[in-house]
Design a protein around this motif. Structure first.
Motif, short mmCIF file in Angstrom:
data_model
loop_
_atom_site.label_atom_id
_atom_site.label_comp_id
_atom_site.label_asym_id
_atom_site.label_seq_id
_atom_site.Cartn_x
_atom_site.Cartn_y
_atom_site.Cartn_z
N UNK B 327 -21.22 3.29 -12.57
CA UNK B 327 -20.32 2.19 -12.27
C UNK B 327 -20.46 1.78 -10.82
N UNK B 329 -23.02 2.20 -8.91
CA UNK B 329 -24.31 1.56 -8.67
C UNK B 329 -24.27 0.10 -9.10
N UNK B 330 -23.66 -0.10 -10.26
CA UNK B 330 -23.62 -1.46 -10.81
C UNK B 330 -22.87 -2.38 -9.86
N UNK B 331 -21.82 -1.83 -9.31
CA UNK B 331 -21.01 -2.60 -8.38
C UNK B 331 -21.85 -3.16 -7.25
N UNK B 334 -24.12 -6.02 -8.31
CA UNK B 334 -23.49 -7.24 -8.79
C UNK B 334 -23.81 -8.44 -7.89
N UNK B 337 -20.62 -13.97 -6.16
CA UNK B 337 -20.01 -14.96 -7.03
C UNK B 337 -20.69 -16.32 -6.95
N UNK B 340 -23.66 -16.52 -9.11
CA UNK B 340 -23.26 -16.57 -10.50
C UNK B 340 -22.92 -17.99 -10.91
N UNK B 341 -22.18 -18.63 -10.02
CA UNK B 341 -21.73 -19.97 -10.33
C UNK B 341 -22.93 -20.87 -10.57
N UNK B 343 -25.97 -19.92 -11.50
CA UNK B 343 -26.67 -19.55 -12.72
C UNK B 343 -25.95 -20.10 -13.93
N UNK B 344 -24.63 -20.10 -13.84
CA UNK B 344 -23.83 -20.53 -14.98
C UNK B 344 -23.97 -22.03 -15.25
#
Ligand SMILES: Nc1ncnc2c1ncn2[C@@H]1O[C@H](COP(=O)(O)OP(=O)(O)OP(=O)(O)O)[C@@H](O)[C@H]1O
Ligand SMILES: [Mg+2]
Lengths: 508, 345
Positions: B327, B329-331, B334, B337, B340-341, B343-344
C-alpha cells in the motif's frame, strides 16, 4: 502448425454457418451465422443470454456444437479443445476468469508456450519477454509477482496481452472492458486498432454502446439464440441497434426526473465516523438516510469498495465508529450486518458472489436463509421469492432449478442482485451491480434502485459508470487516494463534476 | 545466487524455522542430540517418506489428493517379498514393482479424469484395493532372504568413520531433486500449478488439462511404489499392515511444508521439510525414552498441531505486513491529480 495464409483486408477469414448449440432444456444457439473479416473489428451484440459467449465457445472448442459448420480460411475446422483452437490461430479472452491467480504475471502470459532452453523452461527469457511484451502494451507491472497481487483490471489487461501475443489471424474478446477504467479502455482500443491494421480479424463483445461505435466496423446482432442480422456499424444508429437487440422499440424513458424529491426522511440510518483502516481507507465519514441513494464515485482503487467492505464488516476498521440507527458498532461482521438489515452485493461475482453448483433458487435464497437462521424457509415460499425476482430482473432461464454456473454472465449478475433484494434490507450496498448487464436491463435496474429508495430503502451505489450514477444518485461522495475529497448534491451532480473532483478540482 | 535461494513461501520458511528450533531444543534438552549421526539417521529413517510425500504433493498441487499411497507401499512390499521368495531376479522384481505403481496410478488418474469422479473417492477405493491385494498375497509377513536384494539394502555411503547414509537416502535426495526440477522447469510441472490455481482457466488457456491431471496420479503411483521398495529395503520383509496411515503422514508433511490443500500453492521442497519436522519430533520422543507408544502418538500429534497453528499465525502476520508495504509503495507511485485529469479527459 500456425501458418496463416496471407489475407487481404476484407477477406472472410472465419465463417460460421447454421450453428446450433443445445443445452439440456435450452436452445442457446439456433441457426446462427457469423463472418469475421481480415482487417475488421466485428462487434457481436445481444442482450444477456442472447448466446454471444456460447457462440464464441463453440468456435473455440470449449463446447461441441450441436450442428453447423465452421470454416477458417475456407477449410472446415472442428476444434475439440481451446488448445486446438489456439493452434489454429484463434486466440480468445473469455468472459470469465482467464488466468491463474497463483502463477506469476510472466507465467500467465506464456504458460503452455514457455521459451525452452536445453529442454527446460527458460525463466530468464520468459520474464524478459514478458516485460518487453507488457511494456509495449503500456502495462507496467512486476512480472515475477503473482497475478493476484494486481487489481482485476490489470489482470484483465494481462489476459488481453496473452491473447494478443498468441493471436495469429483471429482474436476474440468477450466483454474485455467490463472491468477496465477509461484509460485502460483507450489503451486496449489502441492495441485493437493496431492489430486490425495488420489484417487481423477481431471479434469484440461489450454492452457499452459507445465502445461499439468507437471501435467496430461491422455488427452482428443475436437475440434469444437467433441470428438477427449483420450490419455495417456506420449504417446502424444506436437506437436501431438496441431495437434489434431487444426486439422492440427501446424507450430511453428514465432520463432523470426523480432526484430532487427532498422528502426522504432525515433519519440517518447508517453513519460512519472517521473510519480508518491502515492502508485501505483514511478518516472516512458519511451518513446515509433512509430513502436516499448515496453514490460513491472514484477511480478503480480509490477506496470505494474498501468503504463498502468496512461497512459490511468484511474487513475490520482500526479506528472510528459506525452507527447503525442509534447503536454504536465497534466491530462489524457480516452476520451482524445482516442482522442489522444491511445487504452487500459485492463487486466480484466470481470470487465472493455466486455459488456455481447451487441452483438459481438456492442462490437467490442464500442471504435470506442466512438471515432467517437455521429454520428452513418452506420450499413454496422459496419458489415464490425466486420467481418474483426472476421476473422482476428478467433473468433468462428455463427454470429456477438450473445451476447458476450455466447462466450467461449478465444473468448471473442479476441473480446476485436478486439475492440481496430478497432480504429486503434497510440499507443495500451495491458495488458495480450492472457490470456486464445489457443496456435494457441496466435501465430497469436503475429504475428499480430509485423505486426501492423511494419506498424507504437506503442505498449505497458504487459504479465506474458516472452516467449511471448521475441517473440514480441523490448525493455522491467522491473518493480519491482512499479518502473522501468531495460531495456532490442536487444539481451539482453531473459527470463533469464527478470527473473534476476526482481530478482534484472543485465542483460547480 | 543466494537471492535465488530465498524462500518466497512464508509457510515454508516458517517450517524451516520450526525445524531449526526443534533441532536446537532437542540439542539443549538431550546431551547426544546434536550430532551428525542423529541428522543422518533422520534421513535414513524417513527416506521412504520423503519420496512418498514428494509424489503425493503433485496431486495436491492440482487440487486433488492420493489416499492410496500408504496402501501401495504395503502392496509393493508384498509383491516384492513374494516375487523374491519365488526366486525371481531382484532387479526384475524392482522393475515390476515400479511398473505396477505406474499402472495403478494411471488407472486412478483415468477414472478421475474421464468419469469426473472425485479424487477422494477414487483413491480411497484404490487404498482398499491395494490393502486387499496385500492379504490376497499373504496374510502373514513374508521375510526377504534374497541375497542380491539384501546386498542392495546394505549399501552404505560413508561420509566419515562410522557416519554413513544408506542407498535409500541417496534415492530420496535424487528424487527430491527430480521433483524440484519437474515442478519448476517442465511444462508438466507448471501446468500442475495452473490446474490447482484455477482449473477452468487452465482449460481456457489451452493447457493440456486432461493429460496433466492423469499424469500426476501416474507419478504419485510411481513414487508410492518407489517408496514401497525403499520401505522394503529398510525392513527386509513384506507385510500387509506396513505403512499403515502413511498417506496421512505424507499429506501432513505437505501441509507442514506449506503446500496448500486447495491446490496451486507450495514448493516441492515443502514436503521434504515437512517430513523432517515430523521426523525430528519423533526423534525427540525417542530420546525422551520414557513415553509409551500411545503417548508418542499423542505427543507427535500435539506438536504437529502446534507447529501448524504457529505457522498459520506467522503466515497471517506476514501477509498483513506485505499488504501494508504494498500500500505504501502504491501511494508513492500514484500519479499527481493533474496528470490524472489529463489522462481522463
Ligand atoms: N454450460 C451451460 N449449460 C446450460 N446452459 C447454458 C450453458 N452456458 C450457457 N447456457 C445458456 O445459454 C444461453 C446463452 O448464454 P450465453 O452465455 O451465450 O449468453 P451471452 O450472450 O454471452 O450473455 P451475457 O451478455 O450475459 O454474457 C443462456 O440462456 C444460458 O443460460
Ligand atoms: Mg457472455
Amino acid at each position: 502448425m500456425r501458418e496463416t495464409p496471407t489475407v487481404k483486408k476484407g477477406d472472410v477469414v472465419l465463417s460460421m454457418r447454421h450453428i446450433a448449440k443445445y443445452f439440456p432444456g435450452v436452445k442457446a444457439l439456433d441457426d446462427v451465422q457469423l463472418d469475421l473479416r481480415a482487417g475488421e473489428v466485428h462487434a457481436l451484440m445481444g442482450e444477456n443470454g442472447a448466446g454471444k459467449s456460447t457462440l464464441i465457445k463453440v468456435m473455440t472448442g470449449v463446447y461441441e456444437r450441436t450442428s453447423g459448420t465452421v470454416t477458417l480460411h475456407g477449410q472446415d475446422i472442428n476444434p475439440k479443445t481451446p488448445q486446438e483452437a489456439q493452434d489454429l490461430g484463434i486466440s480468445t479472452v473469455y468472459q470469465e476468469v482467464n488466468l491463474c491467480p497463483n502463477l506469476s504475471v510472466a507465467e500467465n502470459v506464456y504458460i503452455g508456450r514457455q521459451p525452452m532452453r536445453f529442454g527446460q523452461i527458460d525463466w530468464h527469457r520468459m520474464n524478459a519477454d514478458a516485460v518487453k511484451l507488457l511494456e509495449s502494451l503500456d502495462i507496467h507491472v512486476d512480472v515475477t509477482k503473482t497475478l493476484d497481487s494486481y487489481s482485476v483490471s490489470v489482470q484483465q489487461m494481462i489476459a488481453i496481452a496473452r491473447a494478443v501475443d498468441m493471436s495469429a489471424g483471429v482474436l476474440i474478446l468477450d466483454e474485455p472492458t467490463s472491468s477496465l477504467d477509461s484509460n485502460e479502455v483507450a489503451q486496449l482500443f489502441a492495441i485493437i486498432r493496431h492489430l486490425r491494421d495488420q489484417n487481423m480479424a477481431i471479434l469484440f463483445v461489450t454492452h457499452f454502446m459507445d465502445q461499439v461505435y468507437a471501435i467496430s466496423d461491422r455488427i452482428t446482432v443475436l437475440r434469444n439464440g437467433r441470428y438477427i442480422g449483420e450490419y455495417l456499424a456506420k449504417d446502424l444508429p444506436e437506437l436501431d441497434l438496441v431495437t434489434k437487440m431487444i426486439g422492440q422499440k427501446f424507450v430511453d424513458a428514465n432520463t432523470q426526473a426523480h432526484r430532487p424529491s427532498k422528502d426522504y426522511s432525515t433519519v440517518r440510518f447508517v453513519r460512519m465516523e472517521d473510519i480508518s483502516k491502515r492502508g485501505l481507507v483514511h478518516d472516512f465519514s458519511m451518513a446515509v438516510r433512509a430513502g436516499e441513494v448515496l453514490g460513491l464515485a472514484g477511480l478503480l482503487g480509490s477506496g470505494r469498495t474498501e468503504v463498502a467492505e468496512l461497512l459490511f464488516g468484511v474487513t475490520h476498521f482500526d479506528d472510528g465508529v459506525i452507527y447503525v440507527g442509534n447503536d454504536e458498532v465497534k466491530r462489524m461482521n457480516p452476520r451482524k450486518a445482516l442482522a442489522d438489515q444491511l445487504g452487500y452485493c459485492s463487486e466480484d461475482r466470481k470470487v465472493s458472489g455466486i455459488v456455481g453448483d447451487l441452483s438459481i433458487r438456492e442462490n437467490i435464497m442464500l442471504s435470506l436463509q442466512a438471515k432467517k437462521g437455521l429454520r428452513r424457509i418452506p420450499l413454496k415460499k422459496q419458489q415464490e421469492v425466486a420467481q418474483k425476482y426472476i421476473d422482476l430482473l428478467d433473468i433468462k432461464t428455463p427454470s429456477m432449478e438450473k445451476k447458476i454456473g450455466d447462466l450467461s454472465g449478465g444473468n448471473q449478475q442479476k441473480v446476485l442482485l436478486a439475492r440481496w433484494l430478497a432480504t429486503d434490507p434497510k440499507l443495500l450496498i451495491l458495488d458495480e451491480p450492472t457490470r456486464g448487464i445489457d443496456i435494457n436491463t441496466k435501465r430497469e435496474i436503475e429504475n428499480l434502485i430509485v423505486k426501492l429508495s423511494r419506498q424507504g430503502m437506503a442505498i449505497i451505489f458504487i459504479s465506474s459508470e458516472y452516467e449511471e450514477m448521475v441517473r440514480t444518485c441523490d448525493r455522491i461522495i467522491v473518493l480519491r487516494d482512499r479518502h473522501a475529497v468531495g460531495e456532490l448534491t442536487d444539481n451539482q451532480i453531473s459527470q463533469d463534476n464527478i470527473m473534476k473532483v476526482i481530478a482534484g478540482g472543485v465542483a460547480q | 545466487m543466494l537471492a535465488k535461494l530465498r524462500i518466497k513461501n512464508t509457510a515454508l520458511a516458517a517450517a524451516v524455522g520450526i525445524f531449526a528450533i526443534l533441532f536446537i531444543a532437542g540439542s539443549v534438552m538431550y546431551p547426544n542430540f546434536l550430532s551428525l549421526r542423529v541428522l543422518l539417521n533422520l534421513l535414513i529413517n524417513n527416506a521412504y517418506m520423503i519420496v512418498l510425500a514428494g509424489g503425493v504433493c503433485f496431486t495436491i498441487l492440482t487440487g486433488g489428493i492420493d489416499l492410496s499411497i500408504g496402501a501401495v507401499v504395503a502392496m509393493t512390499s508384498m509383491i516384492a517379498a513374494s516375487l523374491l521368495r519365488s526366486g525371481m531376479n531382484a532387479y526384475l522384481v524392482i522393475a515390476i514393482c515400479l511398473l505396477t505403481g505406474v499402472v495403478f496410478g494411471t488407472v486412478q488418474g483415468l477414472l478421475i479424469q474421464y468419469f469426473g469422479l472425485h479424487p477422494w473417492i477414487v483413491t480411497l477405493a484404490g487404498m482398499f484395493f491395494a490393502r486387499g491385494a496385500c492379504y490376497l498375497i499373504s496374510v502373514e509377513a513374508i521375510p526377504i532372504k534374497n541375497q542380491a536384494f539384501y546386498n542392495i539394502s546394505q549399501f552404505k555411503l560413508y561420509l566419515g568413520p562410522g557416519r554413513f547414509i544408506s542407498l535409500n537416502v541417496i534415492v530420496a535426495l535424487v528424487f527430491l531433486a527430480l521433483c524440484l526440477y519437474l515442478a519448476k522447469f517442465t511444462k508438466f510441472g507448471r501446468t500442475t500449478y495452473a490446474l490447482g490455481g484455477n482449473r477452468q482457466s487452465a482449460l481456457l488457456m489451452g493447457l493440456p488439462v486432461a493429460r496433466t491431471k492423469i499424469l500426476v496420479y501416474t507419478f504419485s503411483g510411481f513414487s508410492a511404489t518407489l517408496s514401497g521398495l525403499m520401505f522394503t529395503l529398510y525392513t527386509l520383509s513384506g507385510y500387509g499392515l506396513n505403512a499403515n496411515g502413511a498417506e496421512m503422514d505424507a499429506i501432513a508433511a505437505c501441509v507442514i511444508g506449506g503446500v496448500s490443500l486447495y491446490g496451486g500453492i507450495g514448493s516441492l521442497f515443502g514436503p521434504f521439510i515437512g517430513v523432517l519436522v515430523a521426523g525430528v519430533i519423533r526423534t525427540m520422543v525417542d530420546f525422551q525414552g520414557t513415553l509409551s507408544s500411545w503417548w508418542t502418538k499423542i505427543f507427535v500429534g500435539t506438536l504437529m498441531l502446534f507447529c501448524i497453528v504457529l505457522q498459520a499465525v506467522i503466515v497471517e502476520r506476514e501477509k498483513a505486513r506485505k499488504a501494508d508495504a504494498q500500500q505504501k509503495k502504491r501511494k508513492k507511485k500514484e500519479p499527481a491529480p493533474a496528470e490524472l485529469a489529463e489522462a481522463k479527459s
